[in-house]
Scaffold this active site. Structure first.
Site, PDB file in Angstrom:
ATOM      1  CD  GLU A  99      40.586  39.815  38.227  1.00 45.77           C
ATOM      2  OE1 GLU A  99      40.343  39.441  37.061  1.00 45.77           O
ATOM      3  OE2 GLU A  99      41.711  40.180  38.609  1.00 45.77           O
TER       4      GLU A  99
ATOM      5  CB  SER B 230      46.045  45.442  59.636  1.00 45.97           C
ATOM      6  OG  SER B 230      46.392  44.131  59.277  1.00 45.97           O
TER       7      SER B 230
ATOM      8  CG  ASP C 225      43.680  44.240  41.185  1.00 46.44           C
ATOM      9  OD1 ASP C 225      44.237  43.141  41.314  1.00 46.44           O
ATOM     10  OD2 ASP C 225      42.651  44.406  40.503  1.00 46.44           O
TER      11      ASP C 225
ATOM     12  CB  VAL D 147      46.170  39.093  41.248  1.00 52.23           C
ATOM     13  CG1 VAL D 147      45.568  37.898  40.519  1.00 52.23           C
ATOM     14  CG2 VAL D 147      47.304  38.631  42.146  1.00 52.23           C
ATOM     15  CG  ASP D 148      44.610  42.289  36.058  1.00 55.10           C
ATOM     16  OD1 ASP D 148      43.916  42.554  37.066  1.00 55.10           O
ATOM     17  OD2 ASP D 148      44.956  43.151  35.229  1.00 55.10           O
TER      18      ASP D 148
END
EC number: 3.5.1.-
Length: 811
Positions: free
Chosen positions: A192, A259, A331, A333-334
């Protein structure tokens, strides 16, 4: 004269004998007790700790509570320095014992940990924990503390060399470490910031042309809708810029690794039970590596695998199931662009409402020989909004920019269970998937197989339901309305059960199906490894355990197979014979990243220069460096542009000519030839992949020079690349310096009652000079090596090297 010679020779002999004696004595001087009896307060019954030829502990106890207490004690014996460093990293206390570091690097890490607030989050989680979760965590912590307080005389030598002592743990410490580890799987924090910086350089419309894309090879149309991305960016485009420093160092998740995992059904493996394989890719250069191997054996549960310094086993098998993980990159996280109240800079706006920032004050203690008592203090003020902490207050360059806050779903949507205890005890695929649904702290793709031959996959962690925006770029807070509408239900996280093709697997790629109703992520690994897995597994009617193990060592580069012929054709048209030779080598190459090949070196170097030449004229030096620093941001998009071949981005806007892709490839070829010749000599035969690219392992204290070599340092040639199943990914800005690779290789064949095939790039014991610090590295590089975790009592007994009995008190 003869007397002097005799004296000198005598002194040399004494010195050699002294050095040899010291060398042989050091391991025993830096060891811990593994035979006989020791007291471990709190045990309800005696516990046997059996160690095999690799020093791996097998813990026999009459209850899981006793087993976990003993696991904490044994983790202290084997990995205490590593555990202490992790605890201090999670709590922002590294500089207290290691100093500020070059350019305040360690202090800045402490600031990041404090601002993100791993410890604060852990304290909130502690208030919610169920009695069941506490029964998993508390005994482990108490066992670890028993080793710390009662056995100081056997603490690892690294503490005395580093000049500090370990501290006792709390359950909150353990939770903070767990959230700290989970941060790396929380997706696109770094991306981001990169997106924002690029938008500031070229505007949102141009950014749309090079914005990250994610591909699910099982249904490629499942990428995020482009019109939604454009809408998000248009709302953000008019905002002022955040400081560029955030994208150049620190404030990054370790989201460039990854991974592989896969599970073969009984039908696909040609056997009654399933086969599960996993090689998690982490930066495991610091010996003994990321994972502590351990077995927990009680009357109810028998589980063998690895722990990341936490209670239980996260990768491994029990009597009924086997399980492995990859980063899911949901996702979680913002970032948000906050609006400051123009009439009161101490407040921020929520629509028409002006609210005060919450402010926390913390003190970072920094080891400093010039300060009074050897410690100086630095105050840290952390502002928070309803969404989370302000991250731009602590820009090292003190830049004036937007006020950005960070919001993390894992820290917001908590509950009282942790899930790992239920997974270790699961007896079927269904039970395992239910347990995975309880694991909210880390975003992982679990694959599971069971003894009936069934297989499944499910993503753990927490992802928000986004009502607006796709999470690709910071979201502007304009009207005060929340753009999150809760969390995606655990049962609806991406996954599958018993797919028709007979196998399931992940490689950090985009796993959401085409009809997925939520915005899952705009950030994922390029699809090359998963595409290669699909080729190998779909082309054969059966894949047995041996073939499943061997697939971890596959070096075919799907990205190069697509792009190298395009490169070769352009380079062969160059007038320079040296550039033509590069083109001919690429044309003749079999696209395998093997040690003896020059092709991988040439492909990677030409590709690196081609990417920079494509973007730097329009982005500028700072934005292009940020953009290219994260492979997951640009590589899949760049691949599509090169294969299509006509993008206007290939024209260098700084010249009067109009360049095309072939022109830029030839420029990249010349830049590559110049760099390789400068670093490795003019002879192209000296550019073989195994000669230019090695993994540099270091001992626990990361010492340099010949002293470092005595403490475990070594360079290991490694085939593969960032695009191959046999993974060894390097940072773009540090060519060939591989940092992310298989931190473990495991194939758990549930048809085998005696053992699990597994190897580490290091060893079981994290003690300087210890013989089991790095004794598995050679086997790790050899796909034919036969190295195992033992499972049955018979196999464990046959490979027993020591037995330690722990009891509440000893006579």
């Amino acid at each position: 004269m003869r007397l002097i010679v005799r004296i000198v020779i005598g002194l040399l002999v004494i010195a050699v004998i002294g050095l040899a004696a010291t060398w042989f004595l050091l391991p025993s001087l830096n060891d811990r007790q593994t035979d006989g009896e020791l007291a471990l307060p709190g045990l309800q019954g005696p516990v046997r700790v059996v160690r095999d030829e690799k020093a791996m502990p097998y813990i026999y106890a009459e209850s899981m509570e006793d087993a976990l207490r003993a696991q904490g004690f044994v983790a202290g014996q084997d990995r205490l320095f590593q555990l202490e460093a992790a605890k201090r990293a999670a709590s922002g206390r590294l500089s207290e014992v290691f100093g500020a570091g070059a350019d305040d690097a360690i202090v800045n890490l402490d600031k990041e940990a404090r601002v993100i607030g791993f410890r604060r989050i852990a304290e909130r989680q502690m208030e919610l924990l169920s009695p069941n979760a506490l029964r998993s965590l508390t005994p482990y912590v108490e066992g670890l503390n028993s080793y710390i307080t009662d056995h100081a005389d056997t603490h690892p030598m690294a503490f005395s060399l580093a000049g500090f002592e370990p501290e006792v743990w709390t359950v909150e410490d353990l939770l903070a470490v767990t959230f700290f580890m989970g941060w790396g799987s929380a997706a696109n924090f770094d991306a981001e910031l990169i997106a924002h910086q690029v938008i500031q350089a070229i505007g949102e419309e141009k950014f749309q042309e090079i914005a990250p894309i994610v591909v699910n090879p099982d249904n490629p149309e499942a990428a995020p809708a482009e019109e939604e991305t454009a809408a998000t960016l248009s709302r953000w485009a008019s905002k002022t810029g955040a400081p560029a420093a955030w994208t150049r160092g620190g404030w990054r998740q370790q989201g460039h690794g990854g991974s592989n995992n896969w599970a073969m059904s009984g039908a696909k493996s040609g056997t009654p039970a399933a086969v599960v394989t996993n090689d998690p890719h982490l930066d495991s250069r610091n010996l003994p590596g990321s994972w502590h191997p351990v077995a927990l054996i009680t009357p109810e549960v028998r589980v063998v695998g690895v722990s990341a310094g936490l209670p239980g086993v996260v990768i491994g098998r029990n009597d009924h199931i086997a399980f492995g993980v990859t980063n899911a990159y949901a996702d979680a996280v913002d970032l948000y662009v906050e609006t400051i109240d123009p009439d009161n800079p101490d407040n921020y706006m929520e629509g028409d409402q002006s609210l005060p920032f919450e402010t926390l004050s913390e003190t970072i203690r920094i080891k400093d020989d010039a300060a009074e008592n050897g410690i100086r203090e630095e105050k840290l003020a952390i502002r928070l909004t309803r969404r989370g902490p302000v991250i731009t207050d602590h820009d090292p360059e003190k830049g004036d920019g937007a006020v950005l806050t960070m919001r993390w779903a894992s820290a917001e949507y908590m509950d009282g269970e942790l899930g790992l205890d239920a997974l270790m005890a699961a007896t079927s695929v269904e039970e395992a998937l239910d347990a995975i649904g309880l694991a909210h702290m880390v975003s992982l793709n679990f694959v599971v197989g069971d003894v009936t031959g069934r297989i499944g996959r499910r993503a753990s962690g927490v992802a928000p339901i986004r009502l607006r925006g796709d999470g690709m770029a910071p979201f502007p807070v304009v009207d005060g309305e929340d753009n999150w509408g809760g969390r995606i239900p655990a049962a609806e996280m991406p996954g599958e059960i018993d797919p028709e093709r007979g196998w399931t697997g992940t490689a950090n790629h985009f796993t959401a199906p085409a009809d997925y109703p939520y915005v899952y992520t705009s950030y994922a690994s390029p699809s090359y490894r998963y595409r290669r897995m699909s080729e190998i597994f779909n082309d054969k009617p059966t894949i047995n355990a041996e073939e499943s193990w061997a697939a971890q060592y596959d070096t075919l580069n799907v990205f190069a197979r697509d792009i190298a012929p395009i490169m070769a054709a352009a380079l062969l048209e160059d007038e320079d014979a040296d550039i033509q030779q590069i083109g001919q080598t690429l044309q003749d190459w079999n696209h395998r990243d093997d040690l003896g090949e020059v092709g991988p070196t040439l492909f990677q170097e030409v590709m690196r220069h081609l990417a920079r030449l494509t973007y730097e004229d329009e982005l500028g030096p700072e934005a292009v460096t940020a953009y290219l620093s994260n492979w997951y941001v640009w590589q899949e998009r760049f691949d599509a542009m090169v294969r299509e071949g006509t993008s206007p981005w290939f024209d260098d806007t700084r010249t009067p000519e109009t360049e095309n892709l072939a022109d830029m490839i030839r420029r990249a070829g010349r830049a590559a030839q110049e760099r390789l010749a400068s670093d490795y000599g003019d002879n192209i035969e000296n550019w073989r992949w195994g000669d230019v690219r090695k993994i540099g392992f270091t001992g626990p204290l990361r010492l340099d020079g010949w002293v470092g070599s005595l403490t475990g340092n070594r360079d290991v040639a490694m085939p593969g690349s960032g695009e191959t199943i046999l993974r060894a990914l390097y940072p773009y800005e540090k060519p060939f310096d591989s940092q992310w690779f298989a931190s473990l290789r495991m194939t758990a064949d549930l048809n085998d009652p005696d053992k699990v095939r597994a190897v580490l790039p290091g060893g079981a014991v994290g003690r300087t000079f210890h013989p089991h610090l790095a004794d598995q590295i050679t086997d790790w590089t050899d796909k034919d090596a036969q190295i195992y975790w033992w499972f049955s009592d018979k196999a464990i007994e046959e490979n027993t090297q020591s037995v330690l009995t722990l009891s509440a008190s000893t006579s």
